[in-house]
Motif scaffolding. Structure first.
Motif, PDB file in Angstrom:
ATOM      1  N   MET A  56      48.261  34.991 -22.264  1.00 55.08           N
ATOM      2  CA  MET A  56      48.288  34.099 -23.426  1.00 55.08           C
ATOM      3  C   MET A  56      47.146  33.085 -23.394  1.00 55.08           C
ATOM      4  N   VAL A  57      46.661  32.782 -22.192  1.00 53.48           N
ATOM      5  CA  VAL A  57      45.540  31.858 -22.030  1.00 53.48           C
ATOM      6  C   VAL A  57      44.429  32.570 -21.276  1.00 53.48           C
ATOM      7  N   ASP A  58      43.331  32.841 -21.983  1.00 52.61           N
ATOM      8  CA  ASP A  58      42.174  33.504 -21.364  1.00 52.61           C
ATOM      9  C   ASP A  58      40.918  32.768 -21.794  1.00 52.61           C
ATOM     10  N   ILE A  59      40.387  31.989 -20.878  1.00 48.21           N
ATOM     11  CA  ILE A  59      39.218  31.156 -21.180  1.00 48.21           C
ATOM     12  C   ILE A  59      37.923  31.932 -20.975  1.00 48.21           C
ATOM     13  N   GLY A  60      38.037  33.189 -20.550  1.00 44.75           N
ATOM     14  CA  GLY A  60      36.862  33.985 -20.210  1.00 44.75           C
ATOM     15  C   GLY A  60      35.848  34.112 -21.332  1.00 44.75           C
ATOM     16  N   GLN A  61      36.322  34.163 -22.583  1.00 48.65           N
ATOM     17  CA  GLN A  61      35.400  34.320 -23.711  1.00 48.65           C
ATOM     18  C   GLN A  61      34.827  32.980 -24.183  1.00 48.65           C
ATOM     19  N   PHE A  62      35.233  31.891 -23.535  1.00 45.06           N
ATOM     20  CA  PHE A  62      34.734  30.558 -23.905  1.00 45.06           C
ATOM     21  C   PHE A  62      34.142  29.878 -22.669  1.00 45.06           C
ATOM     22  N   GLN A  63      33.079  30.461 -22.140  1.00 42.26           N
ATOM     23  CA  GLN A  63      32.511  29.974 -20.894  1.00 42.26           C
ATOM     24  C   GLN A  63      31.934  28.555 -21.021  1.00 42.26           C
ATOM     25  N   VAL A  64      31.279  28.278 -22.153  1.00 40.97           N
ATOM     26  CA  VAL A  64      30.714  26.939 -22.349  1.00 40.97           C
ATOM     27  C   VAL A  64      31.822  25.898 -22.437  1.00 40.97           C
ATOM     28  N   GLU A  65      32.873  26.222 -23.212  1.00 43.44           N
ATOM     29  CA  GLU A  65      34.000  25.294 -23.351  1.00 43.44           C
ATOM     30  C   GLU A  65      34.710  25.099 -22.014  1.00 43.44           C
ATOM     31  N   ASN A  66      34.819  26.176 -21.233  1.00 46.69           N
ATOM     32  CA  ASN A  66      35.451  26.095 -19.914  1.00 46.69           C
ATOM     33  C   ASN A  66      34.670  25.150 -19.008  1.00 46.69           C
ATOM     34  N   GLN A  67      33.336  25.287 -19.014  1.00 43.49           N
ATOM     35  CA  GLN A  67      32.501  24.417 -18.187  1.00 43.49           C
ATOM     36  C   GLN A  67      32.583  22.971 -18.652  1.00 43.49           C
ATOM     37  N   LEU A  68      32.666  22.773 -19.972  1.00 42.30           N
ATOM     38  CA  LEU A  68      32.778  21.420 -20.531  1.00 42.30           C
ATOM     39  C   LEU A  68      34.071  20.758 -20.065  1.00 42.30           C
ATOM     40  N   ILE A  69      35.178  21.492 -20.114  1.00 44.71           N
ATOM     41  CA  ILE A  69      36.477  20.954 -19.705  1.00 44.71           C
ATOM     42  C   ILE A  69      36.460  20.596 -18.224  1.00 44.71           C
ATOM     43  N   GLN A 347      50.165   6.328   9.029  1.00 41.17           N
ATOM     44  CA  GLN A 347      49.060   6.417   8.075  1.00 41.17           C
ATOM     45  C   GLN A 347      48.166   7.614   8.385  1.00 41.17           C
ATOM     46  N   LEU A 348      47.902   7.839   9.655  1.00 40.06           N
ATOM     47  CA  LEU A 348      47.088   8.987  10.060  1.00 40.06           C
ATOM     48  C   LEU A 348      47.792  10.300   9.737  1.00 40.06           C
ATOM     49  N   LEU A 349      49.094  10.358  10.003  1.00 40.76           N
ATOM     50  CA  LEU A 349      49.853  11.573   9.703  1.00 40.76           C
ATOM     51  C   LEU A 349      49.828  11.891   8.218  1.00 40.76           C
ATOM     52  N   PHE A 350      49.930  10.857   7.385  1.00 36.93           N
ATOM     53  CA  PHE A 350      49.906  11.079   5.938  1.00 36.93           C
ATOM     54  C   PHE A 350      48.536  11.601   5.492  1.00 36.93           C
ATOM     55  N   MET A 351      47.460  11.030   6.016  1.00 34.34           N
ATOM     56  CA  MET A 351      46.122  11.497   5.650  1.00 34.34           C
ATOM     57  C   MET A 351      45.874  12.920   6.133  1.00 34.34           C
ATOM     58  N   MET A 352      46.520  13.296   7.238  1.00 33.14           N
ATOM     59  CA  MET A 352      46.405  14.674   7.717  1.00 33.14           C
ATOM     60  C   MET A 352      47.055  15.656   6.738  1.00 33.14           C
ATOM     61  N   TRP A 353      48.130  15.198   6.107  1.00 38.24           N
ATOM     62  CA  TRP A 353      48.891  16.097   5.237  1.00 38.24           C
ATOM     63  C   TRP A 353      48.298  16.189   3.831  1.00 38.24           C
ATOM     64  N   VAL A 354      47.804  15.088   3.310  1.00 35.62           N
ATOM     65  CA  VAL A 354      47.349  15.061   1.917  1.00 35.62           C
ATOM     66  C   VAL A 354      45.850  15.315   1.833  1.00 35.62           C
ATOM     67  N   ARG A 355      45.485  16.517   1.398  1.00 34.39           N
ATOM     68  CA  ARG A 355      44.063  16.841   1.183  1.00 34.39           C
ATOM     69  C   ARG A 355      43.964  18.042   0.216  1.00 34.39           C
ATOM     70  N   GLU A 356      44.547  17.849  -0.961  1.00 36.65           N
ATOM     71  CA  GLU A 356      44.577  18.939  -1.931  1.00 36.65           C
ATOM     72  C   GLU A 356      43.177  19.424  -2.324  1.00 36.65           C
ATOM     73  N   THR A 357      43.102  20.708  -2.606  1.00 33.96           N
ATOM     74  CA  THR A 357      41.860  21.344  -3.034  1.00 33.96           C
ATOM     75  C   THR A 357      42.023  21.775  -4.484  1.00 33.96           C
ATOM     76  N   GLY A 358      40.951  21.677  -5.290  1.00 29.78           N
ATOM     77  CA  GLY A 358      41.126  22.023  -6.697  1.00 29.78           C
ATOM     78  C   GLY A 358      39.855  22.389  -7.426  1.00 29.78           C
ATOM     79  N   VAL A 359      39.481  21.580  -8.396  1.00 25.88           N
ATOM     80  CA  VAL A 359      38.459  21.947  -9.379  1.00 25.88           C
ATOM     81  C   VAL A 359      37.078  22.169  -8.768  1.00 25.88           C
TER      82      VAL A 359
END
Length: 419
Positions: A56-69, A347-359
Motif C-alpha cells: 500500500m506504501v511504495d515510495i520507490g517511484q518517488f525517489q526525489v520526494e523520498n530523499q526530501l522527506i 547512568q552508564l548502563l542506560f547509555m549502554m542500552w540506548v543507541r537506536e539506529t535509523g535514518v
C-alpha cells in the motif's frame, strides 16, 4: 499525454501522503494507549504497508520526494533535539560527547567488523564498511523517544548530542572504507582533515544562522520578523542545512546547533514574546510529528523481508553482539575517562542500552546497495536488522529501563508506577 502522466503521479503522491498521515495518526493514538514510543509502531506498520506485505506504501517511484522527506525530516528532528539540550548541562559532559561521537564510532566500526567477519564469509573491508554504516546513532529516532520519556537530563542530553554529532564521523568513515574497496586512494590524514572541516563548518554555520534569525524574531525593535517566528524557524533549518552542505560541512550538525542556539536563547540575551513562543512551539511540534510519521513509515516500507529472512540467523547474532558487547565497550571507553562528568553505574548502563539506529545508516545503506557492490545483500540485511532490533526492542523498553535504573524524572516516576 505528458500532462496526464504528471497528474497521475501527483495524485498517487497525494494518496500516498494521505495513507501515511492517517496511518500515523492511528499509530500515535495506539502508542498512547499502549504506552510505547510512537516511532516503534510507525516502523512496524510501515513494514506491513510496504511492498513486502500489503504493497500500500511504495515510495520507490518517488525517489526525489523520498530523499526530501529523509533529508528535511532528519534535519528538522535534529533541530528539535538541539532545542531540548541545555548548554549548562552539556558543558559538564562535553568530553564524553566528543569521545562518543569520534573515538566511539571508530571503536564500534572495527569491533563490528570482527563480529560480522565471524558470522559471514565476506572480506574484512566489507565487514568494516557495514560496521561504519551502523556505527552512528540516529537523532530522528532518539529525539522523539526522549520527548515522550523524560529521563535524567544529563544522560538524555549526552545521548542526543552524541547522535547529532556522530553522523559526520560515521559518514567520513563509510566514505573512507568505500574508497579502499573501490581501489581509490586512502589517507588517514586527509580523512581526519575532512572530518574536522565538516565539524567546524557545521558549527560555524549553525551558530551564525541561529543567532542571526533569532535576532530577527526576538521581542525587541530589532525583531522585525517576530510575527513570522514559526516560518523563520523552518527556514533556519533549511538555510543551515543547505549552506553547511554547500560549503562542505555537516548539514545535520548545523541544524542541531541552530536548535541549540534557539533553545538557549536566554544565554544570548534574546527572548521571544509568549505569543510568538507558543506559536513557534505549536508549529514545530506539529511539523515534527509529521516528519516522524513520514520517515519511519516509509523506512519500514523499504524493509526487504526476503533479504532479512535469507540472512536472519547470522545477522541476528551480529546485531546482538553489537548491542551487548560493542556498545558497552564504547561507552566505558569514552565515559570513564571523563572524570568531570562523574557518571554513576546506572547512568552508564542506560547509555549502554540506548543507541537506536535509523535514518542516517539507512540512507548510507541505500547509497551503498545501489552501487551493487559484492555482498550488497548482506550489507542491506545487517543494516536493516540493526535498525529493526534497536528501534523495536531498545526503543520500546527505554522507559522501562530508565524506571528500573531510577533515571525517570519525578512526575514520570509516578506515571510509571500507575502503568
Amino acid at each position: 499525454m505528458e500532462t496526464s502522466i504528471h497528474t497521475i503521479a501527483c495524485n498517487n503522491l497525494l494518496i500516498l501522503f494521505a495513507t501515511i498521515a492517517i496511518t500515523g495518526i492511528i499509530c500515535s493514538k495506539a502508542s498512547e494507549l499502549m504506552r510505547i514510543p510512537d516511532v516503534v509502531l510507525f516502523l512496524v506498520v510501515g513494514i506491513f504497508l510496504g511492498p513486502s506485505v500489503l504493497n500500500m506504501v511504495d515510495i520507490g517511484q518517488f525517489q526525489v520526494e523520498n530523499q526530501l522527506i529523509l533529508t528535511f525530516g532528519s534535519a528538522f528532528i535534529l533541530y528539535l533535539g538541539g532545542k531540548e539540550v541545555s548548554l549548562k548541562v552539556l558543558k559538564n559532559v562535553k568530553v564524553t560527547v566528543f569521545l562518543l561521537s569520534t573515538l566511539g564510532v571508530l571503536i564500534s566500526s572495527f569491533l563490528m567488523a570482527k563480529i560480522i567477519g565471524l558470522n559471514f564469509d565476506i572480506s574484512f573491508m566489507t565487514c568494516l564498511l557495514i560496521g561504519s554504516i551502523i556505527a552512528s546513532t540516529d537523532p530522528a529516532t532518539i529525539v522523539p523517544i526522549f520527548n515522550q520519556v523524560k529521563i535524567d537530563k544529563k544522560v538524555s542530553q549526552t545521548v542526543i548530542s552524541e547522535s547529532a554529532l556522530n553522523d559526520a564521523t560515521g559518514a567520513i568513515m563509510t566514505v573512507a572504507v568505500l574508497s579502499i574497496i573501490l581501489g581509490g586512494e586512502f589517507s588517514i590524514q586527509d580523512n581526519i582533515y575532512n572530518l574536522c572541516i565538516m565539524v567546524i563548518i557545521g558549527v560555524v554555520i549553525g551558530i551564525t544562522t541561529g543567532l542571526l534569525l533569532l535576532y530577527l524574531v526576538n521581542d525587541s525593535p530589532s525583531g522585525i520578523f517576530k510575527d513570522y517566528t514559526p516560518i523563520i524557524s523552518i527556514l533556519s533549518v533549511i538555510i543551515a542545512y543547505e549552506l553547511a552542505t554547500y560549503l562542505g560541512g555537516s548539514g545535520y550538525m548545523s541544524c542541531f546547533i541552530v536548535g541549540l542556539i534557539t533553545g538557549n536563547k536566554q544565554n544570548f540575551k534574546l527572548w521571544l514574546s509568549q505569543k510568538h513562543y507558543d506559536a513557534d512551539c505549536n508549529v514545530a511540534e506539529t511539523l515534527g510529528t509529521i516528519c516522524r510519521m513520514c520517515i519511519f513509515i516509509i523506512l519500514g516500507s523499504q524493509v526487504q523481508l526476503t533479504v532479512l529472512f535469507q540472512y536472519f540467523v547470522p545477522a541476528l547474532i551480529s546485531v546482538l553482539g553489537f548491542i551487548f558487547l560493542v556498545r558497552p565497550i564504547v561507552v566505558l571507553s569514552c565515559a570513564l575517562v571523563d572524570r568531570k562528568a562523574k557518571w554513576n553505574k546506572n547512568q552508564l548502563l542506560f547509555m549502554m542500552w540506548v543507541r537506536e539506529t535509523g535514518v542516517i545508516p539507512a540512507a548510507l545503506c541505500g547509497i551503498i546497495t545501489a552501487m551493487k557492490l559484492p555482498g550488497s545483500e548482506i550489507i542491506s540485511s545487517i543494516v536493516f536488522m540493526t535498525i529493526l532490533i534497536t528501534l523495536i526492542v531498545q526503543g520500546s523498553t527505554t522507559k522501562l529501563v530508565a524506571r528500573k535504573l531510577g533515571l525517570l524524572q519525578e512526575k514520570y516516576k509516578i506515571e510509571s508506577v500507575n502503568d
